[in-house]
Design a protein around this motif. Structure first.
Motif, PDB file in Angstrom:
ATOM      1  N   UNK A  43      37.474  20.874  45.932  1.00 37.36           N
ATOM      2  CA  UNK A  43      37.043  21.804  44.889  1.00 37.36           C
ATOM      3  C   UNK A  43      37.494  23.213  45.239  1.00 37.36           C
ATOM      4  N   UNK A  44      38.009  23.929  44.259  1.00 36.42           N
ATOM      5  CA  UNK A  44      38.272  25.353  44.409  1.00 36.42           C
ATOM      6  C   UNK A  44      37.149  26.097  43.698  1.00 36.42           C
ATOM      7  N   UNK A  45      36.689  27.189  44.299  1.00 38.35           N
ATOM      8  CA  UNK A  45      35.492  27.854  43.801  1.00 38.35           C
ATOM      9  C   UNK A  45      35.695  29.356  43.670  1.00 38.35           C
ATOM     10  N   UNK A  46      34.965  29.936  42.723  1.00 36.65           N
ATOM     11  CA  UNK A  46      34.908  31.389  42.570  1.00 36.65           C
ATOM     12  C   UNK A  46      33.441  31.769  42.443  1.00 36.65           C
ATOM     13  N   UNK A  47      33.007  32.741  43.248  1.00 36.55           N
ATOM     14  CA  UNK A  47      31.604  33.141  43.260  1.00 36.55           C
ATOM     15  C   UNK A  47      31.456  34.552  42.709  1.00 36.55           C
ATOM     16  N   UNK A  48      30.584  34.686  41.707  1.00 37.18           N
ATOM     17  CA  UNK A  48      30.253  35.982  41.121  1.00 37.18           C
ATOM     18  C   UNK A  48      28.846  36.370  41.556  1.00 37.18           C
ATOM     19  N   UNK A  49      28.668  37.651  41.914  1.00 36.59           N
ATOM     20  CA  UNK A  49      27.382  38.113  42.427  1.00 36.59           C
ATOM     21  C   UNK A  49      26.985  39.432  41.777  1.00 36.59           C
ATOM     22  N   UNK A 182      44.545  31.508  46.757  1.00 37.51           N
ATOM     23  CA  UNK A 182      43.478  30.709  46.159  1.00 37.51           C
ATOM     24  C   UNK A 182      43.293  31.048  44.683  1.00 37.51           C
ATOM     25  N   UNK A 183      43.392  32.331  44.354  1.00 38.70           N
ATOM     26  CA  UNK A 183      43.234  32.755  42.962  1.00 38.70           C
ATOM     27  C   UNK A 183      44.311  32.137  42.075  1.00 38.70           C
ATOM     28  N   UNK A 184      45.536  32.088  42.573  1.00 36.53           N
ATOM     29  CA  UNK A 184      46.636  31.495  41.805  1.00 36.53           C
ATOM     30  C   UNK A 184      46.386  30.012  41.584  1.00 36.53           C
ATOM     31  N   UNK A 185      45.999  29.305  42.639  1.00 35.66           N
ATOM     32  CA  UNK A 185      45.708  27.872  42.508  1.00 35.66           C
ATOM     33  C   UNK A 185      44.530  27.637  41.568  1.00 35.66           C
ATOM     34  N   UNK A 186      43.512  28.465  41.695  1.00 35.75           N
ATOM     35  CA  UNK A 186      42.316  28.344  40.866  1.00 35.75           C
ATOM     36  C   UNK A 186      42.664  28.515  39.388  1.00 35.75           C
ATOM     37  N   UNK A 187      43.431  29.542  39.077  1.00 33.25           N
ATOM     38  CA  UNK A 187      43.756  29.837  37.677  1.00 33.25           C
ATOM     39  C   UNK A 187      44.654  28.780  37.044  1.00 33.25           C
ATOM     40  N   UNK A 188      45.409  28.071  37.863  1.00 40.84           N
ATOM     41  CA  UNK A 188      46.305  27.040  37.328  1.00 40.84           C
ATOM     42  C   UNK A 188      45.565  25.772  36.921  1.00 40.84           C
ATOM     43  N   UNK A 189      44.372  25.597  37.431  1.00 43.13           N
ATOM     44  CA  UNK A 189      43.599  24.395  37.121  1.00 43.13           C
ATOM     45  C   UNK A 189      42.792  24.609  35.842  1.00 43.13           C
TER      46      UNK A 189
END
Length: 211
Positions: A43-49, A182-189
């Motif tokens: 899993x690729x993840x992005x965390x907002x706080x 990671x951001x590039x991989x995340x956005x491609x999914x």
């Protein structure tokens, strides 16, 4: 035509997410991370706080976005990886206290997940009540307590994370190069149109089961 429609949906969804984040001036992206096990990214993840709080580790989580990396990710493995991470961080007593909501969370996964499937676990407020909303591919499938999102996030960035690389990434302490990759991989999914429609059917089955 299919690609055009898919592109429009993707653009709309990204814009909608950006507007949702922007609507709360104290919410910001803290970092990207990869949940890995046995040398494989699952899993690729992005965390907002809440950026108003002083440190990354104490900041209140607002939204966790999860994108599935492998072509096929069985419900059994999904559940196993999460339960292991949660149990190591929280212990038996807290796991027992959250058992009902954990069961509800895992039960929304009705079939194996696929590459690009997007899960969003988000803090929401309705009046004075705080809840946790769970979406898959833009469809809301569960409404859980306010404690659920912090419980999940703590298992990723607490004292015993699945990997230190995941914790470092989600807390924004990884290098700029690592975060960019990671951001590039995340956005491609992204989920496909047929997959979005399939998850809609999951939601209908969940509603029917509650009647």
């Amino acid at each position: 035509m299919y690609r055009i429609v898919l592109s429009l949906i993707t653009i709309f969804s990204v814009c909608f997410s950006a507007l949702a984040v922007a609507s709360s001036e104290n919410v910001e992206l803290q970092g990207y991370g990869a949940f890995s096990n046995l040398n494989k990214d699952w899993m690729l993840m992005a965390l907002y706080v809440n950026k108003a709080e002083e440190t990354a580790e104490s900041a209140t989580p607002q939204r966790l976005e999860i994108k599935i990396a492998p072509q096929r990710f069985s419900q059994r493995r999904f559940r196993s990886l999460w339960l292991n991470a949660l149990a190591i961080e929280h212990g038996a007593d807290k796991m027992a206290a959250m058992q009902a909501e954990l069961t509800q969370f895992f039960d929304i996964i009705q079939e194996p997940l696929e590459a690009g499937d997007t899960l969003i676990i988000e803090r929401t407020e309705i009046g004075s009540e705080v809840r946790t909303e769970v979406k898959i591919n833009y469809h809301t499938l569960a409404d859980l307590s306010a404690d659920f999102l912090p419980l999940i996030v703590q298992s990723l960035v607490g004292k015993h994370p699945p990997t230190q690389a995941l914790k470092t990434g989600l807390t924004g302490e990884a290098s700029l190069r690592e975060q960019t990759n990671l951001a590039i991989r995340f956005d491609r999914l992204e989920p496909t149109l047929p997959r979005i429609a399939e998850i809609s059917r999951w939601g209908k089955r969940i509603l029917a089961s509650h009647l």
